[in-house]
Design a protein around this motif. Structure first.
Motif, short mmCIF file in Angstrom:
data_model
loop_
_atom_site.label_atom_id
_atom_site.label_comp_id
_atom_site.label_asym_id
_atom_site.label_seq_id
_atom_site.Cartn_x
_atom_site.Cartn_y
_atom_site.Cartn_z
N SER A 102 -4.87 5.36 37.11
CA SER A 102 -6.00 4.49 37.47
C SER A 102 -6.10 3.36 36.46
O SER A 102 -5.48 3.42 35.40
CB SER A 102 -7.30 5.32 37.45
N VAL A 123 0.71 -1.52 40.75
CA VAL A 123 1.08 -1.25 42.13
C VAL A 123 0.09 -1.98 43.04
O VAL A 123 0.44 -2.47 44.10
CB VAL A 123 1.07 0.28 42.40
N SER A 142 -11.62 1.96 35.30
CA SER A 142 -11.74 3.25 35.99
C SER A 142 -11.83 4.41 34.98
O SER A 142 -12.69 5.27 35.11
CB SER A 142 -10.56 3.49 36.93
N PRO A 172 -0.45 3.48 35.29
CA PRO A 172 -0.66 2.75 36.54
C PRO A 172 0.17 1.47 36.57
O PRO A 172 0.15 0.74 37.56
CB PRO A 172 -2.15 2.42 36.50
N MET A 199 3.86 6.48 44.30
CA MET A 199 3.49 7.39 45.39
C MET A 199 3.40 6.59 46.70
O MET A 199 2.34 6.14 47.09
CB MET A 199 2.16 8.07 45.08
P1 GDP Z 1 -9.32 1.34 42.14
O1 GDP Z 1 -10.64 1.76 41.54
O2 GDP Z 1 -9.27 1.44 43.64
O3 GDP Z 1 -8.75 0.08 41.57
O4 GDP Z 1 -8.32 2.51 41.77
P2 GDP Z 1 -7.72 3.12 40.45
O5 GDP Z 1 -8.27 2.52 39.22
O6 GDP Z 1 -7.75 4.60 40.59
O7 GDP Z 1 -6.22 2.73 40.68
C1 GDP Z 1 -5.73 1.44 40.49
C2 GDP Z 1 -4.44 1.56 39.73
O8 GDP Z 1 -3.61 2.51 40.38
C3 GDP Z 1 -3.67 0.25 39.70
O9 GDP Z 1 -3.53 -0.15 38.36
C4 GDP Z 1 -2.34 0.61 40.35
O10 GDP Z 1 -1.25 0.01 39.69
C5 GDP Z 1 -2.27 2.11 40.22
N1 GDP Z 1 -1.51 2.75 41.28
C6 GDP Z 1 -1.75 2.68 42.61
N2 GDP Z 1 -0.81 3.37 43.28
C7 GDP Z 1 0.04 3.88 42.34
C8 GDP Z 1 1.22 4.68 42.42
O11 GDP Z 1 1.69 5.06 43.48
N3 GDP Z 1 1.82 5.00 41.23
C9 GDP Z 1 1.34 4.58 40.03
N4 GDP Z 1 1.99 4.94 38.92
N5 GDP Z 1 0.23 3.82 39.93
C10 GDP Z 1 -0.41 3.49 41.07
#
Ligand code: GDP
Length: 305
Positions: free
Chosen positions: A194, A226, A199, A219, A284
């Motif tokens: 995240s 991503v 986050s 991330p 993923m």
């Molecule tokens: P948000 O609150 O919807 O922005 O979600 P998060 O903070 O949980 O996730 C955002 C982060 O997840 C971003 O920095 C993305 O690069 C990362 N992310 C999304 N999908 C993937 C994945 O499949 N693999 C990895 N390693 N990172 C991911």
């Protein structure tokens, strides 16, 4: 092995879903960021909690990662026609969640109670907890002044240049019931892939101390996110975005760090921070990738013990 995972929205939810596929439900607690929560159209909206719950319930929109699958947009279109604020796209099914949550909160229930009730209704077995029942609001200090998170993130498409973040209310917010207990019961804590800034950091601000081994998943892959603004945030804060930068951000609390195979060249510099590393395929793309990555991470955690 008992795991407590910290999650934001899309990246966090996908990995939490992977964990949920391989751990017995009683061994998994997901603590979700509520710094993105806001009131809009008279409704209490908790985007990360909803993304995590929709994903765990397999109701999420597979294209966006947020919102519901097979969604329709009649309500927001009507609001737009009437000249109301339509910049935060809410689908009809999603509206139902916010209306019902708001009604229950107004009855005097806490966010954790409502979340637990929704999880039961959606058949979600692992425990999903908001980080706090008290309001914590992520504020983004930008070159255009301080903006509320959703104003920056959705309304302004992350365009203003970030200078710093503030988590309004975090100093006095108590962790929600069950959060500290889940951390105490855990064999390890996982920071899902995240956004570190908006986050995971808000959760850390509320939780304050973790005494269990912590493993984070990057991330950032190949210097890019991503999805979302994490890399842009690193850059604007004067830090070159990379898996190394993420590991360094968490360096004082990490026992282990999971980076993508694409970033193998960074493994040595991360090890030099005194953090054990695992390089694997962390992207993923398909639902099956989630369980595979979760499995790799659990093996890695066992190897640390
Ligand atoms: P948000 O609150 O919807 O922005 O979600 P998060 O903070 O949980 O996730 C955002 C982060 O997840 C971003 O920095 C993305 O690069 C990362 N992310 C999304 N999908 C993937 C994945 O499949 N693999 C990895 N390693 N990172 C991911």
């Amino acid at each position: 092995m008992k795991i407590t995972a910290f999650a934001g929205g899309v990246g966090g939810a996908k990995f939490a879903h992977g964990l949920a596929q391989i751990l017995p439900p009683e061994d998994l607690t997901v603590i979700v960021n509520t710094g993105d929560d806001f009131e809009h159209l008279g409704l209490f909206i908790s985007p990360d909690l909803d993304t995590v719950c929709y994903t765990l319930a397999e109701l999420a929109n597979p294209e966006t990662g947020w919102g519901r699958m097979d969604e329709t947009w009649n309500t927001i279109s009507n609001i737009e026609k009437l000249g109301g604020p339509a910049w935060f796209r809410l689908g009809d099914k999603d509206f139902g969640t916010h209306i019902e949550r708001t009604r229950r909160l107004k009855e005097g229930k806490t966010l954790s109670q409502v979340t637990q009730e929704f999880c039961e209704a959606w058949g979600i077995k692992p425990k999903v907890l908001p980080m706090s029942n008290a309001p914590v609001r992520t504020m983004v200090n930008t070159d255009e002044g301080e903006l509320e998170f959703q104003e920056y993130f959705v309304h302004r498409h992350c365009e203003p240049v970030v200078k710093s973040f503030r988590f309004d209310g975090a100093e006095i917010a108590e962790a929600a019931p069950g959060v500290i207990e889940a951390l105490e019961a855990a064999d390890a804590v996982i920071f899902c892939p995240s956004n570190p800034w908006v986050s995971i950091d808000p959760i850390l601000k509320v939780v304050k101390t973790i005494t269990k081994p912590v493993v984070a998943i990057s991330p950032i892959i190949g210097g890019k996110t991503v999805k979302g603004p994490a890399a842009k945030m690193f850059r604007e804060l004067g830090i070159e975005p990379s898996a190394f930068a993420v590991a360094k951000h968490y360096r004082n609390i990490l026992s282990g760090f999971v980076l993508d195979n694409e970033d193998l060249n960074l493994e040595k510099s991360i090890s030099q921070l005194n953090i054990k590393t695992l390089a694997t395929d962390t992207l993923m793309k398909q639902p099956t990738d989630r369980a595979r990555l979760a499995n790799d991470v659990l093996h890695f955690i066992r190897s640390l013990q």
